[in-house]
Design an enzyme around this catalytic site. Structure first.
Site, mmCIF file in Angstrom:
data_model
loop_
_atom_site.group_PDB
_atom_site.id
_atom_site.type_symbol
_atom_site.label_atom_id
_atom_site.label_comp_id
_atom_site.label_asym_id
_atom_site.label_seq_id
_atom_site.Cartn_x
_atom_site.Cartn_y
_atom_site.Cartn_z
ATOM 1 C CB ILE A 55 -0.969 0.052 1.208
ATOM 2 C CG1 ILE A 55 -0.202 0.104 2.528
ATOM 3 C CG2 ILE A 55 -1.959 -1.080 1.158
ATOM 4 C CD1 ILE A 55 -1.039 0.565 3.698
ATOM 5 C CE1 TYR A 56 3.595 1.333 4.372
ATOM 6 C CE2 TYR A 56 5.822 0.577 3.903
ATOM 7 C CZ TYR A 56 4.767 0.729 4.790
ATOM 8 O OH TYR A 56 4.901 0.282 6.083
ATOM 9 C CG ASP A 57 3.093 6.726 -3.915
ATOM 10 O OD1 ASP A 57 2.151 7.503 -3.671
ATOM 11 O OD2 ASP A 57 3.786 6.817 -4.952
#
Length: 306
Positions: A55-57
């Protein structure tokens, strides 16, 4: 050659550097080129452990990390996570999605295996046995080497351990001088089961970097200036920061060194994962966990934080 001789500790069968690089800044705070510079500085400083999440960026962190590692992939340990909401159709820990998420991460990372694959948070709608069953298949297929969890309570850790088949080898929860919650139940449970513990937010949203001082304006462009961690940057906490800085300086060290070394002195800690947006930051982080705190030092620090 690495510029620091970092200690290595175990996460299951993995040997990871005591300082790790959190890649949550890749994408939304720094671009691909700057991410590559940070990764190269980390490796040059002796760091071999890189922690990211799908989900990081929206996957860009994994993509940038994969590109930056490229030919150096075999020299490092990659940890990533799944389970938090990626979009309206991709979230949770049902077996079918476990496999889809793993395949997506493998593709974005440009690798044929994930060294440590972590369930980012418990899924109340899926029995943990079902999730572990699919993770076990991924391990048997060689697509994942070890599995871990994040944001789990002690009871959830116990429940997972009671499940037959593969077991989690690590727990990644928030832990720092300013967030001591794991000490009550989670850390003792990890010790009992032999699980490695990975603290995230080890610098308390930057409070323990030394950049934030009482009576001074917030540094421009910092996480605090951008509105992160308002509950952390209180007058009471800034008072404690001043006391910790004085303690560290009296012993010939910095606040950053104190933050890393204090965590490294706690039982079961495998690697202190901190983010960085510049090569200089990651180099400083790699040099931080070398202060051998004595039992007397730890008592004094507890008294300062009381």
């Amino acid at each position: 050659m690495p510029t620091t001789n970092l200690e290595h500790r175990k996460i299951g069968t993995l040997q990871v550097s005591l300082a790790g690089l959190g890649c949550n800044n890749f994408g939304w705070r720094i671009d691909a080129d700057q991410s590559r510079r940070v990764v190269n500085a980390a490796i040059d400083s002796g760091i071999n452990f890189f922690d990211t999440a799908d989900i990081y960026d929206k996957g860009h962190s994994e993509e940038y990390l994969g590109r930056a590692l490229a030919a150096r992939r075999r020299d490092v340990i990659i940890a990533t996570k799944f389970g938090m909401k990626f979009d309206d159709t991709r979230q949770g820990a049902k077996p079918k999605y476990v496999r889809q998420a793993a395949e997506d991460s493998l593709r974005r990372l440009g690798t044929d295996h994930i060294d440590l694959y972590q369930l980012h948070q418990p899924d109340p709608n899926t029995p943990i046995a079902d999730t572990l069953g699919e993770l076990t298949k991924l391990v048997h297929e060689g697509k994942v080497r070890e599995i871990g969890c994040s944001n789990f309570s002690a009871e959830q850790i116990r429940e997972a351990n009671r499940t037959s088949g593969a077991h989690f080898v690590s727990v990644q929860n928030q832990y720092s001088l300013f967030h001591r919650e794991p000490e009550a139940e989670v850390l003792p449970e990890c010790q009992r089961l032999g699980l490695a513990f990975l603290p995230f937010f080890p610098l308390a949203n930057g409070l323990l970097t030394g950049k934030y001082r009482k009576g001074r304006p917030l540094p421009q462009g910092s996480r605090a200036d951008a509105g992160f961690g308002p509950k952390v940057f209180t007058e009471e906490n800034l008072d404690k920061v001043e006391k910790l800085i004085q303690f560290a300086q009296t012993h010939g060290h910095s606040l950053l060194e104190l933050a890393f070394s204090w965590l490294a002195a706690q039982p079961g800690i495998a690697s202190v994962i901190a983010g960085a947006v510049s090569p200089e930051q990651v180099t400083a982080n790699a040099a931080a966990p070398f202060w051998q705190l004595t039992p007397g030092d730890l008592k004094q620090i507890d008294a300062l934080m009381a």
